[in-house]
Motif scaffolding. Structure first.
Motif, PDB file in Angstrom:
ATOM      1  N   SER A  64       0.812  -1.210   0.000  1.00  0.00           N
ATOM      2  CA  SER A  64       0.000   0.000   0.000  1.00  0.00           C
ATOM      3  C   SER A  64       0.847   1.262   0.000  1.00  0.00           C
ATOM      4  O   SER A  64       2.025   1.248   0.373  1.00  0.00           O
ATOM      5  CB  SER A  64      -0.912   0.013   1.231  1.00  0.00           C
ATOM      6  N   ARG A  65       0.225   2.346  -0.401  1.00  0.00           N
ATOM      7  CA  ARG A  65       0.877   3.650  -0.296  1.00  0.00           C
ATOM      8  C   ARG A  65       1.112   4.008   1.171  1.00  0.00           C
ATOM      9  O   ARG A  65       2.036   4.753   1.489  1.00  0.00           O
ATOM     10  CB  ARG A  65       0.012   4.714  -0.966  1.00  0.00           C
ATOM     11  N   ALA A  66       0.285   3.486   2.061  1.00  0.00           N
ATOM     12  CA  ALA A  66       0.501   3.712   3.490  1.00  0.00           C
ATOM     13  C   ALA A  66       1.850   3.152   3.918  1.00  0.00           C
ATOM     14  O   ALA A  66       2.553   3.734   4.750  1.00  0.00           O
ATOM     15  CB  ALA A  66      -0.622   3.067   4.301  1.00  0.00           C
ATOM     16  N   LEU A  67       2.225   2.011   3.331  1.00  0.00           N
ATOM     17  CA  LEU A  67       3.526   1.409   3.633  1.00  0.00           C
ATOM     18  C   LEU A  67       4.664   2.239   3.051  1.00  0.00           C
ATOM     19  O   LEU A  67       5.636   2.544   3.742  1.00  0.00           O
ATOM     20  CB  LEU A  67       3.579  -0.020   3.099  1.00  0.00           C
ATOM     21  N   THR A  68       4.548   2.612   1.786  1.00  0.00           N
ATOM     22  CA  THR A  68       5.668   3.319   1.153  1.00  0.00           C
ATOM     23  C   THR A  68       5.856   4.720   1.721  1.00  0.00           C
ATOM     24  O   THR A  68       6.958   5.256   1.680  1.00  0.00           O
ATOM     25  CB  THR A  68       5.510   3.383  -0.378  1.00  0.00           C
ATOM     26  N   HIS A  69       4.796   5.316   2.271  1.00  0.00           N
ATOM     27  CA  HIS A  69       4.960   6.608   2.944  1.00  0.00           C
ATOM     28  C   HIS A  69       5.925   6.471   4.121  1.00  0.00           C
ATOM     29  O   HIS A  69       6.666   7.403   4.450  1.00  0.00           O
ATOM     30  CB  HIS A  69       3.609   7.127   3.455  1.00  0.00           C
ATOM     31  N   GLN A  70       5.912   5.303   4.757  1.00  0.00           N
ATOM     32  CA  GLN A  70       6.839   5.043   5.859  1.00  0.00           C
ATOM     33  C   GLN A  70       8.232   4.720   5.325  1.00  0.00           C
ATOM     34  O   GLN A  70       9.247   5.192   5.843  1.00  0.00           O
ATOM     35  CB  GLN A  70       6.337   3.867   6.700  1.00  0.00           C
ATOM     36  N   LEU A  71       8.272   3.925   4.268  1.00  0.00           N
ATOM     37  CA  LEU A  71       9.542   3.432   3.743  1.00  0.00           C
ATOM     38  C   LEU A  71      10.433   4.558   3.220  1.00  0.00           C
ATOM     39  O   LEU A  71      11.651   4.553   3.439  1.00  0.00           O
ATOM     40  CB  LEU A  71       9.265   2.418   2.628  1.00  0.00           C
ATOM     41  N   ARG A 136      -5.766  11.881  -8.885  1.00  0.00           N
ATOM     42  CA  ARG A 136      -5.134  11.024  -7.867  1.00  0.00           C
ATOM     43  C   ARG A 136      -5.384  11.514  -6.443  1.00  0.00           C
ATOM     44  O   ARG A 136      -5.173  10.768  -5.483  1.00  0.00           O
ATOM     45  CB  ARG A 136      -3.627  10.935  -8.112  1.00  0.00           C
ATOM     46  N   PHE A 137      -5.821  12.751  -6.283  1.00  0.00           N
ATOM     47  CA  PHE A 137      -6.052  13.291  -4.945  1.00  0.00           C
ATOM     48  C   PHE A 137      -7.119  12.512  -4.178  1.00  0.00           C
ATOM     49  O   PHE A 137      -7.162  12.570  -2.946  1.00  0.00           O
ATOM     50  CB  PHE A 137      -6.453  14.773  -5.033  1.00  0.00           C
ATOM     51  N   ILE A 138      -7.981  11.790  -4.877  1.00  0.00           N
ATOM     52  CA  ILE A 138      -9.037  11.047  -4.181  1.00  0.00           C
ATOM     53  C   ILE A 138      -8.615   9.616  -3.847  1.00  0.00           C
ATOM     54  O   ILE A 138      -9.345   8.896  -3.166  1.00  0.00           O
ATOM     55  CB  ILE A 138     -10.341  11.008  -5.001  1.00  0.00           C
ATOM     56  N   LEU A 139      -7.452   9.197  -4.315  1.00  0.00           N
ATOM     57  CA  LEU A 139      -7.027   7.812  -4.101  1.00  0.00           C
ATOM     58  C   LEU A 139      -6.657   7.568  -2.638  1.00  0.00           C
ATOM     59  O   LEU A 139      -6.056   8.424  -1.991  1.00  0.00           O
ATOM     60  CB  LEU A 139      -5.842   7.476  -5.004  1.00  0.00           C
ATOM     61  N   PRO A 140      -6.977   6.380  -2.126  1.00  0.00           N
ATOM     62  CA  PRO A 140      -6.718   6.080  -0.712  1.00  0.00           C
ATOM     63  C   PRO A 140      -5.285   5.608  -0.456  1.00  0.00           C
ATOM     64  O   PRO A 140      -4.581   5.183  -1.378  1.00  0.00           O
ATOM     65  CB  PRO A 140      -7.701   4.942  -0.424  1.00  0.00           C
ATOM     66  N   ASN A 141      -4.881   5.664   0.803  1.00  0.00           N
ATOM     67  CA  ASN A 141      -3.578   5.127   1.203  1.00  0.00           C
ATOM     68  C   ASN A 141      -3.487   3.628   0.941  1.00  0.00           C
ATOM     69  O   ASN A 141      -2.391   3.077   0.849  1.00  0.00           O
ATOM     70  CB  ASN A 141      -3.330   5.383   2.692  1.00  0.00           C
ATOM     71  N   ALA A 142      -4.626   2.976   0.834  1.00  0.00           N
ATOM     72  CA  ALA A 142      -4.656   1.528   0.613  1.00  0.00           C
ATOM     73  C   ALA A 142      -4.242   1.132  -0.799  1.00  0.00           C
ATOM     74  O   ALA A 142      -3.961  -0.039  -1.064  1.00  0.00           O
ATOM     75  CB  ALA A 142      -6.060   0.990   0.891  1.00  0.00           C
ATOM     76  N   THR A 143      -4.188   2.093  -1.723  1.00  0.00           N
ATOM     77  CA  THR A 143      -3.882   1.802  -3.121  1.00  0.00           C
ATOM     78  C   THR A 143      -2.561   1.047  -3.264  1.00  0.00           C
ATOM     79  O   THR A 143      -1.545   1.433  -2.695  1.00  0.00           O
ATOM     80  CB  THR A 143      -3.791   3.106  -3.938  1.00  0.00           C
ATOM     81  N   ASN A 144      -2.593  -0.032  -4.039  1.00  0.00           N
ATOM     82  CA  ASN A 144      -1.370  -0.786  -4.313  1.00  0.00           C
ATOM     83  C   ASN A 144      -0.383   0.063  -5.106  1.00  0.00           C
ATOM     84  O   ASN A 144      -0.773   0.848  -5.971  1.00  0.00           O
ATOM     85  CB  ASN A 144      -1.688  -2.045  -5.122  1.00  0.00           C
ATOM     86  N   THR A 145       0.894  -0.152  -4.827  1.00  0.00           N
ATOM     87  CA  THR A 145       1.930   0.572  -5.545  1.00  0.00           C
ATOM     88  C   THR A 145       3.115  -0.344  -5.786  1.00  0.00           C
ATOM     89  O   THR A 145       3.150  -1.486  -5.314  1.00  0.00           O
ATOM     90  CB  THR A 145       2.365   1.834  -4.767  1.00  0.00           C
ATOM     91  N   GLU A 146       4.074   0.156  -6.524  1.00  0.00           N
ATOM     92  CA  GLU A 146       5.321  -0.565  -6.789  1.00  0.00           C
ATOM     93  C   GLU A 146       6.476   0.388  -6.531  1.00  0.00           C
ATOM     94  O   GLU A 146       6.416   1.564  -6.902  1.00  0.00           O
ATOM     95  CB  GLU A 146       5.357  -1.055  -8.233  1.00  0.00           C
TER      96      GLU A 146
END
Length: 208
Positions: A64-71, A136-146
């Motif tokens: 998730s983007r929630a993870l990469t925000h930390q990373l 993209r401003f409406i996309l959630p932190n849960a969105t998958n990313t790479e």
């Protein structure tokens, strides 16, 4: 989540020993397998700067983007991440926390919201002509990313100890465990004092 090792310093542990012996001018003590004892000595004495001569690049998908925000807070690394400015998220996938998945009511609400966001994003981009960088401003932190991350071994050790510890968020803790298991295959001594407790899903540090 999917983890792939893209690149790692060849014969990393041998390199670390050779570089480290420059400080001591003790090349005569370098023998087959001597890197294990030498690296353990470095770690035990806290001389981990020598580990910085080896690097690893890891590609991470399905987090998730929630993870990469930390990373990306780990600034002694190099990052390249999937861009929501240039790449369409009309059919984005997302991470579902177990606390939500395990409850049928919250799960239903969660899925419904994600579908609404997906439909709204698609309408903004494809019907209203809103640029992806604004939609993209409406996309959630849960969105998958790479994301691809490159770090030296000392920094990897720091990341894995911090993000694999019990207080860390569950998703990044699971990522840390997977990365540790991957790096151990190539540098078992450098990462040998970091041990996965599978029952608790944490990384523990043992003393060399």
């Amino acid at each position: 989540m999917e983890i792939k090792l893209m690149s790692i310093t060849p014969d990393a542990e041998k390199l670390i020993e050779t570089v480290g012996r420059v400080a001591y001018q003790s090349f005569d003590k370098q023998t087959e397998g001597s890197e294990k004892k030498f690296i353990k000595m470095l770690i035990k004495r806290g001389h981990e700067s020598v580990l910085e001569h080896a690097h690893a690049t890891v590609r991470i998908k399905g987090v998730s983007r929630a993870l990469t925000h930390q990373l990306v807070r780990h600034r002694l690394c190099s990052f390249t991440q999937k861009s929501q400015r240039w790449v369409s998220e009309s059919d984005f996938n997302y991470v579902i926390p177990n606390s939500i998945r395990s409850n049928s009511e919250t799960y239903t609400v969660y899925i419904s919201l994600m579908n609404t966001i997906r439909d709204t994003y698609d309408a903004l981009v494809n019907f209203f002509g809103i640029p992806k960088e604004d939609a993209r401003f409406i996309l959630p932190n849960a969105t998958n990313t790479e994301i691809v991350i490159t770090a030296n071994f000392r920094e990897w050790r720091y990341i894995l100890k911090l993000r694999g510890a019990r207080p860390a968020q569950w998703e990044i803790r699971r990522l840390a465990i997977k990365i540790l298991e991957l790096l151990k295959e190539h540098a078992p001594t450098v990462f040998g004092d970091l041990v996965v407790n599978k029952e608790k899903e944490v990384i523990e540090v043992k003393t060399y």
